[in-house]
Design a protein around this motif. Structure first.
Motif, PDB file in Angstrom:
ATOM      1  N   GLY A 117      28.530  24.909  28.334  1.00  0.00           N
ATOM      2  CA  GLY A 117      29.797  24.374  28.866  1.00  0.00           C
ATOM      3  C   GLY A 117      29.845  22.968  28.362  1.00  0.00           C
ATOM      4  N   LEU A 118      28.980  22.245  28.508  1.00  0.00           N
ATOM      5  CA  LEU A 118      29.102  20.897  28.300  1.00  0.00           C
ATOM      6  C   LEU A 118      29.127  20.532  26.709  1.00  0.00           C
ATOM      7  N   VAL A 119      27.910  21.170  25.808  1.00  0.00           N
ATOM      8  CA  VAL A 119      27.656  20.901  24.682  1.00  0.00           C
ATOM      9  C   VAL A 119      28.752  21.657  23.730  1.00  0.00           C
ATOM     10  N   VAL A 120      28.985  22.687  23.781  1.00  0.00           N
ATOM     11  CA  VAL A 120      29.978  23.507  23.101  1.00  0.00           C
ATOM     12  C   VAL A 120      31.375  23.566  23.528  1.00  0.00           C
ATOM     13  N   GLY A 121      31.413  23.706  24.886  1.00  0.00           N
ATOM     14  CA  GLY A 121      33.077  23.609  25.372  1.00  0.00           C
ATOM     15  C   GLY A 121      33.870  22.672  25.316  1.00  0.00           C
ATOM     16  N   LYS A 122      32.997  21.302  25.506  1.00  0.00           N
ATOM     17  CA  LYS A 122      33.676  20.110  25.378  1.00  0.00           C
ATOM     18  C   LYS A 122      34.255  19.947  24.216  1.00  0.00           C
ATOM     19  N   VAL A 123      33.529  20.272  23.237  1.00  0.00           N
ATOM     20  CA  VAL A 123      33.890  19.950  21.515  1.00  0.00           C
ATOM     21  C   VAL A 123      35.208  21.086  21.303  1.00  0.00           C
ATOM     22  N   ILE A 124      35.023  21.969  21.714  1.00  0.00           N
ATOM     23  CA  ILE A 124      36.161  23.040  21.419  1.00  0.00           C
ATOM     24  C   ILE A 124      37.404  22.541  22.298  1.00  0.00           C
ATOM     25  N   GLY A 125      37.054  22.315  23.593  1.00  0.00           N
ATOM     26  CA  GLY A 125      38.304  22.100  24.401  1.00  0.00           C
ATOM     27  C   GLY A 125      39.317  20.580  23.971  1.00  0.00           C
ATOM     28  N   ILE A 126      38.246  19.607  23.718  1.00  0.00           N
ATOM     29  CA  ILE A 126      38.757  18.343  23.643  1.00  0.00           C
ATOM     30  C   ILE A 126      39.242  18.114  22.041  1.00  0.00           C
ATOM     31  N   PHE A 127      38.386  18.546  21.312  1.00  0.00           N
ATOM     32  CA  PHE A 127      38.700  18.538  19.693  1.00  0.00           C
ATOM     33  C   PHE A 127      39.964  19.405  19.435  1.00  0.00           C
ATOM     34  N   GLY A 128      39.742  20.797  19.897  1.00  0.00           N
ATOM     35  CA  GLY A 128      40.830  21.775  19.515  1.00  0.00           C
ATOM     36  C   GLY A 128      42.087  21.385  20.282  1.00  0.00           C
ATOM     37  N   GLY A 129      42.157  21.157  21.468  1.00  0.00           N
ATOM     38  CA  GLY A 129      43.450  20.741  22.193  1.00  0.00           C
ATOM     39  C   GLY A 129      44.137  19.577  21.734  1.00  0.00           C
ATOM     40  N   SER A 130      43.351  18.570  21.372  1.00  0.00           N
ATOM     41  CA  SER A 130      43.914  17.534  20.508  1.00  0.00           C
ATOM     42  C   SER A 130      44.788  17.845  19.126  1.00  0.00           C
ATOM     43  N   LEU A 184      31.943  15.282  21.268  1.00  0.00           N
ATOM     44  CA  LEU A 184      30.443  15.378  21.615  1.00  0.00           C
ATOM     45  C   LEU A 184      29.905  14.576  22.615  1.00  0.00           C
ATOM     46  N   LEU A 185      30.570  13.290  22.795  1.00  0.00           N
ATOM     47  CA  LEU A 185      29.904  12.516  23.580  1.00  0.00           C
ATOM     48  C   LEU A 185      30.710  12.804  25.182  1.00  0.00           C
ATOM     49  N   ALA A 186      31.669  13.442  25.035  1.00  0.00           N
ATOM     50  CA  ALA A 186      32.169  13.855  26.395  1.00  0.00           C
ATOM     51  C   ALA A 186      31.398  14.968  27.139  1.00  0.00           C
ATOM     52  N   GLY A 187      30.401  15.525  26.389  1.00  0.00           N
ATOM     53  CA  GLY A 187      29.659  16.429  26.886  1.00  0.00           C
ATOM     54  C   GLY A 187      28.394  15.815  27.566  1.00  0.00           C
ATOM     55  N   ILE A 188      28.576  14.594  27.996  1.00  0.00           N
ATOM     56  CA  ILE A 188      27.568  13.935  28.908  1.00  0.00           C
ATOM     57  C   ILE A 188      28.235  14.117  30.228  1.00  0.00           C
ATOM     58  N   GLY A 189      27.433  15.055  30.933  1.00  0.00           N
ATOM     59  CA  GLY A 189      28.056  15.361  32.361  1.00  0.00           C
ATOM     60  C   GLY A 189      26.787  14.778  33.221  1.00  0.00           C
ATOM     61  N   PHE A 190      27.206  13.872  34.184  1.00  0.00           N
ATOM     62  CA  PHE A 190      26.225  13.602  34.824  1.00  0.00           C
ATOM     63  C   PHE A 190      26.495  13.560  36.401  1.00  0.00           C
ATOM     64  N   THR A 191      27.132  12.281  36.928  1.00  0.00           N
ATOM     65  CA  THR A 191      27.425  12.013  38.353  1.00  0.00           C
ATOM     66  C   THR A 191      28.047  13.264  39.149  1.00  0.00           C
TER      67      THR A 191
END
Length: 424
Positions: free
Chosen positions: A312-325, A350-357
């Motif tokens: 979800g973080l590594v693949v999903g963020k890229v698909i969602g953010i880049f594709g959505g934009s 890709l950077l947005a895949g950093i999930g933490f807090t």
């Protein structure tokens, strides 16, 4: 003379701490220290420190040291981020609705796609499905820090895009927590917080109130610090993640000077608070939050909860953010800043895949009765964040070198001058 030298040194230190690059190294250093400490023979002491609780129970503030850092200290950072976004919306990149809408849509797509990927992996896995919200959140503190370290010459518009996206992302994640992961939402404290936010905004925007505060012999902080603490405490008591109070107050700051003010309150407060945020709030938060113990890694890779988080973080963020934009620019009048290219957005995605807090928080709320699944999900968050950092750094370092070589607008460019927009 000695006192003057000490003052000069403190001023120089504060100037150093205002750098995003320095803040980034301190944050990363704090996270590495936490990981080493938690997984060392001294890990018991680390756990004892961060779980130690203190504070007034009557105000619902008998919190662990870790919670004080994540909910309290981090609110200072979120205040600065909200304040910076307010400046961008009023005077900068986000004044144009055609550009402002793009990171907002990207954030929403970057939440939905990771959640769907996690749900797809865990659709028939019983309680593991409860963790669908874990990969939705981008950790703004770490993402901005990494961008500062690896992207010195990237266009400033990329940082603004990331800030906007991460704020919308965090707001969305907080709503998800309130609706799906909170047993009850206390409306009375929330109403009190909204009322005091109204007072905060009036003191900022009301000419009479602002002028009266400026003429008062008492320093303004005697008014604003207790007010800000009361807002934060009420938001915390309501069950909403308390860092939202920092964002809200930052967005209410006035960004133009009134009367004889040399600078706006927005600029003055940021100048004072940024060194404290970079030098204290973020490193302490990292030390107290990043100490995940890596036990049983072999079984983690067969746990669908952990796999769903990583994908979800590594693949999903890229698909969602880049594709959505990209789709948004094709179907609407929204546009990408001319100083950016789509490969820049890919690196930032890709950077947005950093999930933490927030990801770790949702993990704890998802699996309170499944300690092994919780440990695997937390480890998945850290592994995904590491992968996202490495992959994003590879792309963004190349892009930064490209901008440096060709002399295109980079992060060293001066900010746009403030316009005389009344009352903001």
């Amino acid at each position: 003379m000695t006192q003057n030298r000490g003052s000069v040194r403190l001023t120089a230190l504060a100037d150093v701490l205002r750098s995003d690059v320095v803040a980034g190294f301190l944050l990363i250093g704090g996270a590495l220290l936490a990981l080493l400490w938690a997984n060392s023979p001294l890990g018991g002491g680390y756990d004892a420190i961060r779980t130690f609780t203190f504070g007034p129970e009557s105000l619902h503030l008998n919190l662990s040291v870790e919670a004080w850092a994540a909910d309290g200290l981090l609110a200072v950072f979120f205040f600065i981020v909200g304040n910076e976004l307010k400046q961008e919306f009023v005077h900068g990149e986000l004044r144009s609705p055609r550009r402002a809408v793009l990171p907002i849509v990207a954030a929403l797509c970057g939440m939905v796609v990771p959640a769907l990927i996690y749900a797809g992996v865990n659709f028939s896995q019983g309680d593991a499905l409860r963790g669908w919200g874990i990969p939705m959140a981008t950790d703004i503190a770490f993402a901005v820090a990494i961008l500062a370290v690896v992207g010195r010459y990237l266009p400033p518009a990329l940082r603004t895009f990331l800030l906007t996206l991460a704020i919308v992302d965090d707001l969305g994640a907080i709503i998800v927590i309130a609706v799906f992961y909170t047993d009850h939402l206390s409306l009375l404290p929330l109403a009190g917080a909204l009322l005091l936010l109204g007072v905060f905004g009036y003191l900022q925007r009301g000419r009479g109130a602002a002028a009266a505060l400026n003429r008062s012999p008492l320093p303004n902080w005697l008014v604003y610090v207790p007010l800000a603490f009361a807002i934060w405490a009420l938001v915390h008591a309501s069950g909403v993640h308390a860092t939202i109070a920092g964002v809200a107050m930052g967005m209410l700051m006035r960004t133009v000077p009134l009367g004889g003010e040399p600078t706006s309150p927005s600029q003055r407060v940021e100048h004072v608070l940024r060194p404290w945020s970079s030098g204290v709030a973020l490193p302490v938060f990292a030390v107290l939050s990043a100490g995940v113990v890596f036990d049983g890694l072999d079984s983690m890779f067969t746990d669908t909860a952990a796999v769903g988080v990583v994908l979800g973080l590594v693949v999903g963020k890229v698909i969602g953010i880049f594709g959505g934009s990209w789709i948004t620019t094709r179907l609407t009048r929204a546009e990408l800043n001319p100083s950016l290219s789509w490969i820049d957005i890919a690196g930032m995605s890709l950077l947005a895949g950093i999930g933490f807090t927030v990801s770790l928080l949702i993990a704890e709320l998802s699996f309170p009765d499944h300690p092994e699944m919780l440990a695997h999900a937390k480890a998945g968050v850290l592994i995904a964040s590491l992968l996202a950092t490495v992959l994003a750094s590879c792309v963004l370092l190349v892009r930064s070198a490209h901008y440096r070589k060709h002399g295109l607008p980079g992060a060293e460019a001066p900010p746009a001058p403030e316009s005389a927009l009344d009352g903001n």
